[in-house]
Design an enzyme around this catalytic site. Sequence first.
Site, PDB file in Angstrom:
ATOM      1  N   ARG A  67      52.734  56.450  57.132  1.00 47.47           N
ATOM      2  CA  ARG A  67      53.302  57.813  57.280  1.00 47.47           C
ATOM      3  C   ARG A  67      54.437  58.087  56.287  1.00 47.47           C
ATOM      4  NH1 ARG A  67      49.328  57.554  59.197  1.00 47.47           N
ATOM      5  NH2 ARG A  67      48.673  57.810  61.366  1.00 47.47           N
ATOM      6  N   SER A  82      51.628  63.741  66.884  1.00 48.35           N
ATOM      7  CA  SER A  82      52.500  62.646  67.337  1.00 48.35           C
ATOM      8  C   SER A  82      53.938  62.944  66.934  1.00 48.35           C
ATOM      9  CB  SER A  82      52.071  61.324  66.705  1.00 48.35           C
ATOM     10  OG  SER A  82      50.815  60.960  67.211  1.00 48.35           O
ATOM     11  N   GLU A 109      58.114  61.203  63.587  1.00 46.89           N
ATOM     12  CA  GLU A 109      57.082  61.487  62.575  1.00 46.89           C
ATOM     13  C   GLU A 109      57.153  62.981  62.228  1.00 46.89           C
ATOM     14  OE1 GLU A 109      53.163  59.755  63.322  1.00 46.89           O
ATOM     15  OE2 GLU A 109      52.229  61.533  62.462  1.00 46.89           O
TER      16      GLU A 109
HETATM   17  C1  LIG Z   1      46.832  68.317  67.545  1.00 46.04           C
HETATM   18  C2  LIG Z   1      47.376  67.581  66.331  1.00 46.04           C
HETATM   19  C3  LIG Z   1      46.828  66.358  65.970  1.00 46.04           C
HETATM   20  C4  LIG Z   1      47.341  65.656  64.872  1.00 46.04           C
HETATM   21  N1  LIG Z   1      46.781  64.450  64.555  1.00 46.04           N
HETATM   22  C5  LIG Z   1      47.273  63.751  63.503  1.00 46.04           C
HETATM   23  C6  LIG Z   1      46.688  62.503  63.113  1.00 46.04           C
HETATM   24  O1  LIG Z   1      45.732  62.039  63.703  1.00 46.04           O
HETATM   25  N2  LIG Z   1      47.241  61.852  62.062  1.00 46.04           N
HETATM   26  C7  LIG Z   1      48.313  62.334  61.377  1.00 46.04           C
HETATM   27  O2  LIG Z   1      48.764  61.681  60.425  1.00 46.04           O
HETATM   28  N3  LIG Z   1      48.873  63.519  61.706  1.00 46.04           N
HETATM   29  C8  LIG Z   1      48.377  64.234  62.736  1.00 46.04           C
HETATM   30  N4  LIG Z   1      48.949  65.434  63.084  1.00 46.04           N
HETATM   31  C9  LIG Z   1      50.162  65.890  62.379  1.00 46.04           C
HETATM   32  C10 LIG Z   1      49.892  66.780  61.153  1.00 46.04           C
HETATM   33  O3  LIG Z   1      48.684  67.465  61.271  1.00 46.04           O
HETATM   34  C11 LIG Z   1      49.889  66.004  59.863  1.00 46.04           C
HETATM   35  O4  LIG Z   1      51.110  65.339  59.706  1.00 46.04           O
HETATM   36  C12 LIG Z   1      49.638  66.902  58.639  1.00 46.04           C
HETATM   37  O5  LIG Z   1      49.441  66.078  57.538  1.00 46.04           O
HETATM   38  C13 LIG Z   1      50.767  67.877  58.324  1.00 46.04           C
HETATM   39  O6  LIG Z   1      50.296  68.781  57.340  1.00 46.04           O
HETATM   40  P1  LIG Z   1      50.780  70.292  57.294  1.00 46.04           P
HETATM   41  O7  LIG Z   1      50.125  70.930  56.145  1.00 46.04           O
HETATM   42  O8  LIG Z   1      50.573  70.932  58.601  1.00 46.04           O
HETATM   43  O9  LIG Z   1      52.307  70.078  57.000  1.00 46.04           O
HETATM   44  P2  LIG Z   1      53.549  70.941  57.549  1.00 46.04           P
HETATM   45  O10 LIG Z   1      53.666  70.693  59.014  1.00 46.04           O
HETATM   46  O11 LIG Z   1      53.468  72.338  57.093  1.00 46.04           O
HETATM   47  O12 LIG Z   1      54.725  70.232  56.790  1.00 46.04           O
HETATM   48  C14 LIG Z   1      55.078  68.893  57.072  1.00 46.04           C
HETATM   49  C15 LIG Z   1      56.141  68.459  56.046  1.00 46.04           C
HETATM   50  O13 LIG Z   1      55.535  68.402  54.760  1.00 46.04           O
HETATM   51  C16 LIG Z   1      56.172  69.295  53.847  1.00 46.04           C
HETATM   52  N5  LIG Z   1      55.106  69.855  53.021  1.00 46.04           N
HETATM   53  C17 LIG Z   1      53.989  70.508  53.429  1.00 46.04           C
HETATM   54  N6  LIG Z   1      53.210  70.816  52.383  1.00 46.04           N
HETATM   55  C18 LIG Z   1      53.847  70.337  51.290  1.00 46.04           C
HETATM   56  C19 LIG Z   1      53.545  70.349  49.887  1.00 46.04           C
HETATM   57  N7  LIG Z   1      52.440  70.911  49.414  1.00 46.04           N
HETATM   58  N8  LIG Z   1      54.442  69.773  49.025  1.00 46.04           N
HETATM   59  C20 LIG Z   1      55.582  69.200  49.500  1.00 46.04           C
HETATM   60  N9  LIG Z   1      55.909  69.172  50.811  1.00 46.04           N
HETATM   61  C21 LIG Z   1      55.049  69.724  51.678  1.00 46.04           C
HETATM   62  C22 LIG Z   1      56.904  70.304  54.712  1.00 46.04           C
HETATM   63  O14 LIG Z   1      58.039  70.814  54.054  1.00 46.04           O
HETATM   64  C23 LIG Z   1      57.287  69.455  55.915  1.00 46.04           C
HETATM   65  O15 LIG Z   1      58.455  68.707  55.656  1.00 46.04           O
HETATM   66  C24 LIG Z   1      48.424  66.182  64.147  1.00 46.04           C
HETATM   67  C25 LIG Z   1      48.952  67.438  64.492  1.00 46.04           C
HETATM   68  C26 LIG Z   1      48.426  68.140  65.570  1.00 46.04           C
HETATM   69  C27 LIG Z   1      48.995  69.480  65.930  1.00 46.04           C
END
Ligand SMILES: Cc1cc2nc3c(=O)[nH]c(=O)nc-3n(C[C@H](O)[C@H](O)[C@H](O)COP(=O)(O)OP(=O)(O)OC[C@H]3O[C@@H](n4cnc5c(N)ncnc54)[C@H](O)[C@@H]3O)c2cc1C
Length: 315
Positions: free
Chosen positions: A165, A215, A309
Amino acid sequence: MSIEEKVQENIPLAQFTTFRIGGPAKFFIEAKEKDDLLEAIKWAKDKKEKVYILGGGSNVIINDKGADGLVIRMANDEIKIHGERMEAGAGATLARAVRLATGENLSGLEWAAGIPRATIGGAVRGNAGAFGSSMNDIAETVEVFNVKKEKFELFSNKDCQFSYRESAFKESDNYLIWKVVLRLKKGNTIEIEAAVNKFLESRQNRQPKLPSAGSVFKNLSLDYLKSANSNVADLAISAGVAKDGRVGAGWIIELAGLKGKKIGGAKVSLEHANFIVNTSQATAEDIVILISYIKQQVRNRYNVQLQEEVQYLGF
Ligand SMILES: Cc1cc2nc3c(=O)[nH]c(=O)nc-3n(C[C@H](O)[C@H](O)[C@H](O)COP(=O)(O)OP(=O)(O)OC[C@H]3O[C@@H](n4cnc5c(N)ncnc54)[C@H](O)[C@@H]3O)c2cc1C
């Protein structure tokens, strides 16, 4: 359209998060093209506004007061497939990438099926993963905008310094992930579809239906747990919950009797104790207080330090 016309003011951010929580962005823009990103960064620099990046909003807690600056939402969502390589804009969703890969008989992304709204950029930054796989296994190159140097740079998989992570991009706000090349493998349609369905089903049974951000805490490394509390580590081993050298944070939260614990509208999920759910009108403050309560309880009872996380935006 000029940058002044593209930048919107006072845009509510809760709608862009899976938690459905968070106040407004003072300024907001969607970056679809490279020029949008460059103009937005320059605009913020000129106006001395802080820059915040939002992907799919599936791993963030946004302050109830919102973000006092310019929120750039990554909207470059183009996906192209060349043989076994998938070139994806940072704003493309993992869900769409899984669908397209499956349609082209490409294997490597099945584990990501069922993660809602997450973007490729967000997933690379946090080295998202599940079921023993992660972005580290498939990210071949990552194109980032280096804010300090004001230029785009190409990172190899090694440059990304992926670990559980974590990635080099999480170390500083200097790197904005723009595009990612994923290296997949030609596979067998039936096997790929079966794997996708298996993972979807597993999530269906484990993932809470109420709004969450996935998580909340990182799973604990077994080595750390042994050093912090050997009795709890032994218990985890005998309970069969130590997998791939890690113990689920949800297990220890449940052990501490915190499943179902509620503060305001925020609740430790009954389905999965590492999820906090927004039961109806939860505020970011409710979530933050609940997180700090869980950390304190687990530390006091077991001498174990949980680490978030989820990411904080606007705090
Ligand atoms: C129901 C559910 C299940 C999930 N299951 C998992 C799982 O199995 N495994 C897992 O690892 N995660 C899981 N997640 C968490 C999440 O989906 C992941 O961490 C995902 O990768 C976050 O991506 P995002 O685009 O939504 O990021 P965001 O939530 O929009 O951003 C997260 C962070 O990344 C930064 N960021 C986003 N995009 C960029 C970019 N292009 N450049 C630089 N910084 C950036 C943001 O500023 C922030 O700090 C889950 C979430 C939910 C709601």
